[in-house]
Design a protein around this motif. Structure first.
Motif, PDB file in Angstrom:
ATOM      1  N   UNK A  23       0.828  -1.202   0.000  1.00 30.02           N
ATOM      2  CA  UNK A  23       0.000   0.000   0.000  1.00 30.02           C
ATOM      3  C   UNK A  23       0.866   1.257   0.000  1.00 30.02           C
ATOM      4  N   UNK A  24       1.974   1.220   0.754  1.00 25.93           N
ATOM      5  CA  UNK A  24       2.877   2.370   0.769  1.00 25.93           C
ATOM      6  C   UNK A  24       3.517   2.582  -0.597  1.00 25.93           C
ATOM      7  N   UNK A  25       3.913   1.490  -1.256  1.00 26.59           N
ATOM      8  CA  UNK A  25       4.512   1.609  -2.597  1.00 26.59           C
ATOM      9  C   UNK A  25       3.515   2.189  -3.592  1.00 26.59           C
ATOM     10  N   UNK A  26       2.274   1.672  -3.564  1.00 25.40           N
ATOM     11  CA  UNK A  26       1.247   2.181  -4.480  1.00 25.40           C
ATOM     12  C   UNK A  26       0.942   3.643  -4.178  1.00 25.40           C
ATOM     13  N   UNK A  27       0.861   4.013  -2.907  1.00 24.30           N
ATOM     14  CA  UNK A  27       0.561   5.402  -2.541  1.00 24.30           C
ATOM     15  C   UNK A  27       1.679   6.347  -2.966  1.00 24.30           C
ATOM     16  N   UNK A  39      -7.945   5.701  -1.883  1.00 27.02           N
ATOM     17  CA  UNK A  39      -6.749   5.160  -1.211  1.00 27.02           C
ATOM     18  C   UNK A  39      -6.470   3.702  -1.524  1.00 27.02           C
ATOM     19  N   UNK A  40      -7.483   2.919  -1.960  1.00 21.42           N
ATOM     20  CA  UNK A  40      -7.289   1.481  -2.169  1.00 21.42           C
ATOM     21  C   UNK A  40      -7.146   1.111  -3.636  1.00 21.42           C
ATOM     22  N   UNK A  41      -7.203   2.073  -4.520  1.00 18.16           N
ATOM     23  CA  UNK A  41      -7.109   1.768  -5.947  1.00 18.16           C
ATOM     24  C   UNK A  41      -5.688   2.003  -6.453  1.00 18.16           C
ATOM     25  N   UNK A  42      -5.411   1.470  -7.626  1.00 19.66           N
ATOM     26  CA  UNK A  42      -4.116   1.694  -8.262  1.00 19.66           C
ATOM     27  C   UNK A  42      -4.061   3.109  -8.829  1.00 19.66           C
ATOM     28  N   UNK A  43      -2.869   3.679  -8.977  1.00 21.77           N
ATOM     29  CA  UNK A  43      -2.778   5.041  -9.530  1.00 21.77           C
ATOM     30  C   UNK A  43      -3.206   5.085 -10.986  1.00 21.77           C
ATOM     31  N   UNK A  44      -3.908   6.156 -11.357  1.00 24.58           N
ATOM     32  CA  UNK A  44      -4.338   6.308 -12.752  1.00 24.58           C
ATOM     33  C   UNK A  44      -3.126   6.373 -13.670  1.00 24.58           C
ATOM     34  N   UNK A  45      -2.118   7.124 -13.294  1.00 25.12           N
ATOM     35  CA  UNK A  45      -0.847   7.173 -14.020  1.00 25.12           C
ATOM     36  C   UNK A  45       0.258   7.322 -12.979  1.00 25.12           C
ATOM     37  N   UNK A  46       1.226   6.401 -12.945  1.00 19.63           N
ATOM     38  CA  UNK A  46       2.272   6.440 -11.908  1.00 19.63           C
ATOM     39  C   UNK A  46       3.022   7.775 -11.893  1.00 19.63           C
ATOM     40  N   UNK A  47       3.127   8.356 -10.720  1.00 15.99           N
ATOM     41  CA  UNK A  47       3.810   9.644 -10.551  1.00 15.99           C
ATOM     42  C   UNK A  47       5.235   9.399 -10.024  1.00 15.99           C
ATOM     43  N   UNK A  48       6.140   9.040 -10.945  1.00 17.42           N
ATOM     44  CA  UNK A  48       7.518   8.773 -10.521  1.00 17.42           C
ATOM     45  C   UNK A  48       8.230  10.056 -10.093  1.00 17.42           C
ATOM     46  N   UNK A  49       7.649  11.186 -10.408  1.00 17.31           N
ATOM     47  CA  UNK A  49       8.217  12.444  -9.945  1.00 17.31           C
ATOM     48  C   UNK A  49       8.190  12.585  -8.435  1.00 17.31           C
ATOM     49  N   UNK A  50       7.273  11.835  -7.770  1.00 16.69           N
ATOM     50  CA  UNK A  50       7.242  11.866  -6.303  1.00 16.69           C
ATOM     51  C   UNK A  50       8.564  11.385  -5.721  1.00 16.69           C
TER      52      UNK A  50
END
Length: 271
Positions: A23-27, A39-50
């Motif tokens: 959950x922490x990795x997905x968040x 909070x429980x769904x997958x990201x619409x588009x991964x934000x690797x900028x985080x």
């Protein structure tokens, strides 16, 4: 009937342990809005900028480097000193042997927070407060009792005939230790090394009291500071990214050496 219940219990435990990590990795790959809205769904588009923002703006990279320096130095001292002490206590009989061993074992029962105040003054008077080598020495002393306790029984279980044969061939005591006994104890060394890395990597009280310099913060201090600063800025995605970066090295190390760890623990139990 018993075996399915055991498997069910182990599977339940595995889910309970792994779910917060996943959950922490997905968040960490979501935007702030997605973290609260879904909070429980997958990201619409991964934000690797985080991750990049946590590494650069939140100084996670510097905290990670500081932790590697401190934990790496402490691990070298602990493994070398701990293996030497454990070997001498396990293989040689001399006056005070049991006293030294039980004193070290008793050190594991002493709560570390009770020693923080006197330890602070000792380190300060030695001029080591807020330095890498001061924290390395304290970390090594903190991990030494467990290392000696773990390796003591391991060295006692090693066959003495091999050491006697090495002595007959003209090998010195140091040669027997480094060339014969230490390689034979490799599974135990690897197991206790991983335990020490995990314990020292997550250490918070010791650096909080002995490492007041922000430029030398280790990851535990850096994450605490990040939780406060990012919380005020409402940058929750950056905070999750920092948490994931902090836990990845230990997780990867465990995954790489899990077979060796099991082999070391099993070997010690069988012997």
């Amino acid at each position: 009937m018993r075996r399915p219940l055991v498997h069910l219990a182990l599977a339940t435990w595995a889910v309970l342990v792994s779910f917060p990590l996943l959950w922490a990795v997905v968040s960490s790959l979501k935007s702030d809005a997605e973290i609260f809205d879904s909070p429980w769904s997958l990201p619409a588009s991964p934000q690797f900028g985080n991750w990049a923002r946590a590494w650069e703006e939140a100084s996670i990279g510097r905290y990670l480097l500081n932790t590697v320096v401190v934990v790496g130095g402490a691990l070298v001292l602990t493994m070398l000193g701990g293996s030497l002490v454990a070997y001498c206590l396990a293989r040689y009989r001399f006056p005070g042997n049991r006293v030294i061993y039980y004193t070290l074992v008793a050190g594991m029962l002493f709560p570390v927070f009770l020693a923080l105040v006197p330890l602070f003054f000792v380190v300060d008077q030695l001029g080591l407060l807020g330095t890498y080598h001061g924290l390395i020495l304290v970390y090594a002393a903190y991990a030494l009792p467990f290392t000696v306790f773990f390796l003591h029984s391991f060295f006692r279980s090693l066959p003495g005939e091999v050491a006697e044969a090495a002595f007959l061939d003209g090998c010195s005591h140091a040669g027997v230790f480094f060339r014969v006994m230490l390689p034979m104890a490799r599974p135990g060394l690897l197991s206790v090394g991983i335990f020490n890395v995990v314990g020292l990597w997550n250490q918070y009280l010791l650096p909080l009291a002995l490492n007041p310099e922000p430029d030398r913060y280790v990851l535990a201090q850096g994450l605490a500071f990040l939780a406060v600063s990012q919380g005020y800025r409402s940058d929750w995605s950056g905070l999750f990214a920092g948490l994931v970066i902090a836990m990845l090295p230990v997780l990867v190390a465990y995954l790489l050496f899990q077979r060796q760890i099991r082999a070391g623990l099993t070997a010690g139990a069988v012997r």
